[in-house]
Design a protein around this motif. Structure first.
Motif, PDB file in Angstrom:
ATOM      1  N   SER A 242       1.448  29.983 -53.352  1.00 46.56           N
ATOM      2  CA  SER A 242       2.320  30.948 -52.673  1.00 46.56           C
ATOM      3  C   SER A 242       1.496  32.022 -51.963  1.00 46.56           C
ATOM      4  CB  SER A 242       3.256  31.596 -53.689  1.00 46.56           C
ATOM      5  OG  SER A 242       3.960  32.668 -53.116  1.00 46.56           O
TER       6      SER A 242
ATOM      7  N   GLU B 224       9.220  27.019 -47.354  1.00 49.40           N
ATOM      8  CA  GLU B 224      10.237  27.616 -48.223  1.00 49.40           C
ATOM      9  C   GLU B 224      11.458  26.704 -48.327  1.00 49.40           C
ATOM     10  OE1 GLU B 224      11.927  30.039 -50.863  1.00 49.40           O
ATOM     11  OE2 GLU B 224       9.921  30.375 -50.038  1.00 49.40           O
TER      12      GLU B 224
ATOM     13  N   SER C 217      12.880  24.768 -51.653  1.00 50.22           N
ATOM     14  CA  SER C 217      14.142  25.224 -52.253  1.00 50.22           C
ATOM     15  C   SER C 217      15.327  24.300 -51.950  1.00 50.22           C
ATOM     16  CB  SER C 217      14.469  26.644 -51.774  1.00 50.22           C
ATOM     17  OG  SER C 217      14.556  26.693 -50.367  1.00 50.22           O
TER      18      SER C 217
END
Length: 421
Positions: A56, A378, A382
């Motif tokens: 990250s 992202e 997700s």
């Protein structure tokens, strides 16, 4: 009549080519001087993940490099227009080499993550804009030292070469990072990039062509055009179009990595991506041989349309083989689209501001790439790969829509537009 035509052809043979005017060493130096920039983003990601153990933070740090380039790139281009490329590039070569070494020390030290991100912005902010400044340098030479009858075709050929050089470097740069990181240590790519920056960006700055300042500038370095000329719709639409191409690069590589990771082969994403890169570079070079009747505004629509069609196939891919077909089609569209956009940028640069315009376009690619990679990463994590694969379609649609708008904004025939320094 025969005597006249023979005489004309002899004159054409004696007219200097751009290769002869600039010299072969120039092109070799300018090519190698691009490598550090191509190594930076991947090198930063590699060393952060290795030293701090956070993917990250690695992604954020890569985005911070892009942010620094986006904010300062056009300002550095403006400085090069104002003071000449040599002085600006010498300072940047030393500053960027120092920032790469400083970043390496910060990452391996005990400083908080915020300092890592700040140092990454510093790398991007001092990144020597070799590719845009090379384009600007060559366009200025073409405009001032080549016969007017040959300028448009020479600019097109030059933009084709420059785009192919960019694509080659952006395929080879990450490959070099992988070799150095594996063979020596994760910090090696950044130290290598620092050495290349000082040596080859320094050589690029000190090359005799670096002394060349546009004849459109007065003795004090002022341009005859106003800063407001940089914000004309005809130029901003090119920036929007190239931003779309940058977003495509970022979203495509990230969503492709997710696609291959789902199949347990994430490390093969780069190889598949290379299918598009090789085709794109080859087609980009081929743009120079397209007939003059195939206008720039038509090229933008046709090739961005092919790119869009290729991305729409992403909704149906179910294996690496079908993905390769889609990437091959995208490769046909992406290279020529990029070349055409840079050609428009050259033709529409306000007088005396070509370095500023070229760095605006170069920053557009970097910003789009960083933004696209961050958003796609992202969404892939997700929501899933299929959702991430929609993003390259959106990016291609932006590039195509900008091409449609450009069609209506192109009042004069772009091929006949004068080349401005």
């Amino acid at each position: 009549m025969t005597h006249v035509s023979t005489h004309a052809s002899e004159e054409q043979l004696h007219e200097p080519s751009l290769l002869r005017i600039a010299g072969f060493p120039y092109f070799l130096i300018a090519f190698i001087a691009r490598l550090p920039f191509a190594m930076m983003v991947v090198g930063v990601l590699t060393v952060v993940v290795a030293a701090r153990g956070s993917l990250s933070l690695g992604g954020l740090t890569s985005a911070a490099v892009g942010l620094g380039t986006a904010c300062f790139g056009p300002l550095l281009g403006a400085a090069a227009d104002r003071f000449g490329q040599r002085a600006v590039l010498v300072v940047l070569a030393l500053a960027n080499g120092a920032m790469l070494l400083l970043f390496t020390l910060v990452v391996y030290g005990t400083a908080p993550d915020g300092f890592v991100l700040l140092a990454a912005v510093g790398i991007g902010a001092t990144a020597p804009q070799v590719a845009p400044l090379s384009r600007s340098r060559l366009v200025t030479i073409i405009g001032e030292r080549m016969p007017e009858s040959r300028r448009a075709r020479t600019v097109s050929g030059t933009m084709a070469y420059e785009s192919a050089a960019d694509e080659t470097v952006f395929v080879f740069g990450p490959f070099l990072v992988g070799i150095l990181a594996s063979a020596i240590a994760p910090w090696a790519p950044l130290v290598g990039a620092a050495a290349l920056t000082v040596l080859f960006v320094g050589a690029f700055a000190l090359h005799p062509s670096g002394r060349h300042v546009s004849a459109d500038r007065d003795a004090a370095g002022r341009a005859p055009s106003a800063v407001s000329d940089l914000f004309r719709p005809q130029l901003l639409i090119v920036v929007l179009g190239i931003l779309g191409v940058g977003i495509f690069f970022g979203t495509m590589l990230t969503s492709l990595t997710s696609f291959m990771a789902d199949r347990g082969a994430a490390e093969q994403a780069g190889l598949l991506y290379g299918v598009m890169g090789v085709g794109s570079a080859a087609l980009a070079l081929g743009v120079a041989w397209l007939p003059a009747a195939f206008s720039l505004r038509a090229r933008w629509l046709v090739f961005s349309g092919i790119l869009l069609a290729g991305t729409l196939l992403l909704g149906f891919v179910d294996s690496p083989a079908t993905m390769m077909v889609a990437l091959g089609i995208m490769g046909i569209g992406i290279g020529p689209t990029l070349v055409t956009q840079y050609s428009f940028g050259a033709a529409r640069s306000p007088r005396g501001r070509s370095a500023t315009v070229m760095t605006m376009l170069g920053s557009g690619v970097v910003v789009g790439q960083s933004l696209g990679a961050a958003v796609a990463g992202e969404i892939a994590e997700s929501v899933g790969t299929s959702a991430a694969l929609v993003l390259p379609m959106v990016a291609a649609a932006i590039a195509f829509a900008a091409g449609v708008a450009n069609w209506f904004l192109s009042r004069e025939h772009p091929r006949q537009a004068s080349v401005k320094g």
